[in-house]
Design an enzyme around this catalytic site. Structure first.
Site, PDB file in Angstrom:
ATOM      1  N   GLU A  60      -2.067   4.829 -19.045  1.00 47.72           N
ATOM      2  CA  GLU A  60      -1.664   6.199 -19.304  1.00 47.72           C
ATOM      3  C   GLU A  60      -1.434   6.376 -20.802  1.00 47.72           C
ATOM      4  OE1 GLU A  60       2.183   8.860 -18.267  1.00 47.72           O
ATOM      5  OE2 GLU A  60       1.139   8.084 -16.480  1.00 47.72           O
TER       6      GLU A  60
ATOM      7  N   ARG B   7       5.391   6.025 -11.187  1.00 45.98           N
ATOM      8  CA  ARG B   7       4.822   5.368 -12.357  1.00 45.98           C
ATOM      9  C   ARG B   7       3.446   4.809 -11.983  1.00 45.98           C
ATOM     10  NH1 ARG B   7       8.042   7.765 -14.966  1.00 45.98           N
ATOM     11  NH2 ARG B   7       9.562   6.946 -16.478  1.00 45.98           N
TER      12      ARG B   7
ATOM     13  N   HIS C 163       0.677  13.762 -16.173  1.00 51.29           N
ATOM     14  CA  HIS C 163       2.119  13.496 -16.219  1.00 51.29           C
ATOM     15  C   HIS C 163       2.872  14.799 -16.520  1.00 51.29           C
ATOM     16  CE1 HIS C 163       5.025   9.899 -16.815  1.00 51.29           C
ATOM     17  NE2 HIS C 163       5.685  10.942 -16.324  1.00 51.29           N
TER      18      HIS C 163
END
Length: 301
Positions: A243, A214, A262
């Protein structure tokens, strides 16, 4: 025995079939014993679905921080995550990032003229894996042909294939000798910002930070400073904070940053692995067997 399961908040055909393969019966929410949840947005949507008859909730992701932060995760009902289900594809992506870094693809792919060969071998490198759970252990298997020395950081005991195992509280001890530092730890209040200026100062000047966990585990401003100053060799990031990474962010400009959006978990693999987890857990629930991926309210993962 059948299990009454509600798939929501919006039924997903793949998950409906996964429930049925596991011996479950898809029913309206008010009749359900369990929820297979798939949904984004406000975590309170899930809270509104819970009622006294619900004994188990299956979540769709490995990371559960948004539901933990919202105070939804409890011991009853039991919550399970997709922990470990996505390990093969995410470990594969981590390996791809490491190979790209070793072979200088982040520079060569952007080049517009012939230049010097600046690549190195991945073979024989020291790799520190911080948070050596399902993804980290799968990565160790993928690294076996490269003869890397593995330093695993985990509180879960012995790790096959690791030359050294450190508890999470001593993760900084793994940094000075590592050519690659792979972050695979869960996002919790204890891990947020665990990589910042102090940690980058401990790393080798040619070391690469690889984050497939993360974005919030890294202090982005400190990482930008470290990359600009050449305090570390580079950063390969599948996740960022913020993000999505905004257009014009300094990380996009840095030659020693390699960013993927991602994308470590391809869609086809995501749905296949999630469906397999749902089927397995529906069967386990029906048989009164332990569920895979149970989330600890105290630990937050």
């Amino acid at each position: 025995m059948t299990v009454a399961v509600h798939v929501g908040p919006e039924p997903v055909p793949t998950l409906v079939e996964a429930v049925r393969r596991g011996g479950g019966q898809v029913v309206p929410l008010e009749e359900a014993e369990a929820i297979v949840y798939f949904g984004g947005g406000d975590p309170q949507t899930l809270r509104s679905m819970l009622h006294e008859g619900i004994s188990w909730v299956q979540l769709p992701s490995a990371g559960v921080e948004r539901w933990v932060d919202a105070g939804i995760i409890t011991r009853h009902p039991v919550f399970t995550a997709a922990t470990g289900a996505y390990a093969p594809q995410i470990a594969e992506h981590a390996l791809a990032l490491m190979l790209a870094a070793a072979r200088d693809l982040h520079r060569h792919a952007r080049a517009t003229s012939w230049g010097a060969n600046t690549s190195v071998e991945l073979s024989g490198s020291t790799v520190a894996i911080v948070g050596c759970g399902g993804i980290g252990r799968r990565l160790i298997r993928l690294l076996e042909p490269f003869g890397c020395t593995i330093v695993a950081v985990t509180d879960s005991g012995a790790v096959p294939g690791a030359a050294r195992v450190l508890p999470r509280a001593r993760y900084r001890d793994a940094l000075p000798d590592a050519h690659y530092v792979v972050i695979a730890a869960p996002a919790t209040p204890d891990t947020r910002g665990m990589f910042g200026a102090r940690e980058f100062a401990l790393m080798r000047e040619d070391a690469w930070l690889v984050n497939i966990a993360r974005g919030g585990l890294v202090v982005t401003a400190d990482l930008v400073d470290a990359l600009r100053a050449g305090r570390i060799g580079g950063a390969a990031l599948d996740v960022t904070d913020p993000e999505p990474l905004p257009d014009g962010h300094p990380l996009w400009e840095l030659e020693n940053a390699l960013i993927t959006p991602h994308s470590a978990n391809p869609h086809a693999a995501y749905w296949r692995r999630l469906a397999e987890r749902v089927t397995a857990n529906v069967r386990n629930f029906a048989a009164g067997e332990p569920l895979d991926g149970v989330v600890s309210p105290e630990q937050g993962f």
